[in-house]
Write a protein that holds these residues in place. Structure first.
Motif, short mmCIF file in Angstrom:
data_model
loop_
_atom_site.label_atom_id
_atom_site.label_comp_id
_atom_site.label_asym_id
_atom_site.label_seq_id
_atom_site.Cartn_x
_atom_site.Cartn_y
_atom_site.Cartn_z
N ILE A 90 0.84 -1.20 0.00
CA ILE A 90 0.00 0.00 0.00
C ILE A 90 0.88 1.25 0.00
O ILE A 90 0.64 2.19 -0.77
N ILE A 91 1.90 1.27 0.84
CA ILE A 91 2.81 2.42 0.88
C ILE A 91 3.46 2.59 -0.49
O ILE A 91 3.57 3.71 -1.01
N ASP A 92 3.89 1.50 -1.12
CA ASP A 92 4.51 1.57 -2.44
C ASP A 92 3.55 2.14 -3.48
O ASP A 92 3.94 2.97 -4.30
N ALA A 93 2.30 1.72 -3.44
CA ALA A 93 1.30 2.23 -4.39
C ALA A 93 1.11 3.73 -4.21
O ALA A 93 0.98 4.47 -5.19
N LEU A 94 1.12 4.19 -2.98
CA LEU A 94 0.97 5.62 -2.70
C LEU A 94 2.21 6.40 -3.15
O LEU A 94 2.09 7.49 -3.71
N LEU A 145 6.78 9.47 1.11
CA LEU A 145 5.99 8.71 2.08
C LEU A 145 6.73 7.45 2.52
O LEU A 145 7.33 6.75 1.71
N SER A 146 6.70 7.19 3.82
CA SER A 146 7.29 5.96 4.36
C SER A 146 6.55 5.61 5.64
O SER A 146 5.72 6.38 6.12
N VAL A 147 6.90 4.47 6.22
CA VAL A 147 6.29 4.07 7.49
C VAL A 147 6.72 5.01 8.62
O VAL A 147 6.14 5.00 9.70
N GLU A 148 7.73 5.82 8.36
CA GLU A 148 8.20 6.81 9.35
C GLU A 148 7.39 8.11 9.29
O GLU A 148 7.49 8.94 10.20
#
Length: 161
Positions: A90-94, A145-148
């Motif tokens: 999901i993060i990659d798609a964003l 965007l990242s998990v951070e």
């Protein structure tokens, strides 16, 4: 600043037990709730720049109903990697979204959507079917965007409110 709208697909039907999970359509409640959420987006002036969605039938039906009632005029982007996706997909798609897309709506499935919401905002929120979470992200480019990333949960809407 970018805006992320996470939406869980509307309520799906379990009537046909032989139907593969991917092919389950919306049930009557889902067919009512999805367009209502599209109307809400229009009313709140939150029509997305782009809608990306899982290609599963229930997510497609949700996306089409939201498109019709929100005033969204572009094509919906269906990404195979959003079906049964985990947080990294999901993060990659964003991250792949063009910078000109100020407001991205992602229509997908739990538990991944709730996990993304928690990772990006630090909030533990339930996302029942047809709910939308509005997240403000402190980034200028989607590629950042990242998990951070620490966003802010602006509002959550559920089909029953």
């Amino acid at each position: 600043m970018k805006t992320l709208l996470l939406m869980r697909h509307a309520k799906s039907s379990w009537k046909n037990k032989d139907l593969p999970d991917f092919e389950r359509p919306l049930n009557r409640r889902g067919e009512k709730d999805a367009p209502e959420m599209g109307k809400l987006l229009k009313k709140k002036n939150l029509v997305p720049s782009v809608i990306i969605a899982s290609p599963a039938v229930r997510a497609r039906m949700t996306a089409e109903a939201v498109k019709k009632k929100s005033g969204y005029e572009q094509e919906i982007v269906y990404l195979d990697k959003l079906y049964q996706a985990e947080v990294p997909a999901i993060i990659d798609a964003l991250k792949e979204q063009p910078d000109g897309m100020e407001t991205v709506m992602l229509i997908g499935h739990n538990p991944a959507l709730e996990s993304v919401l928690q990772i990006l905002t630090g909030k533990i929120e339930s996302l029942p079917t047809a709910s939308i979470a509005n997240i403000a992200l402190p980034i200028d480019h989607w590629a950042e965007l990242s998990v951070e990333t620490k966003g802010k949960l602006v509002k959550t809407w559920r089909s029953d409110n």
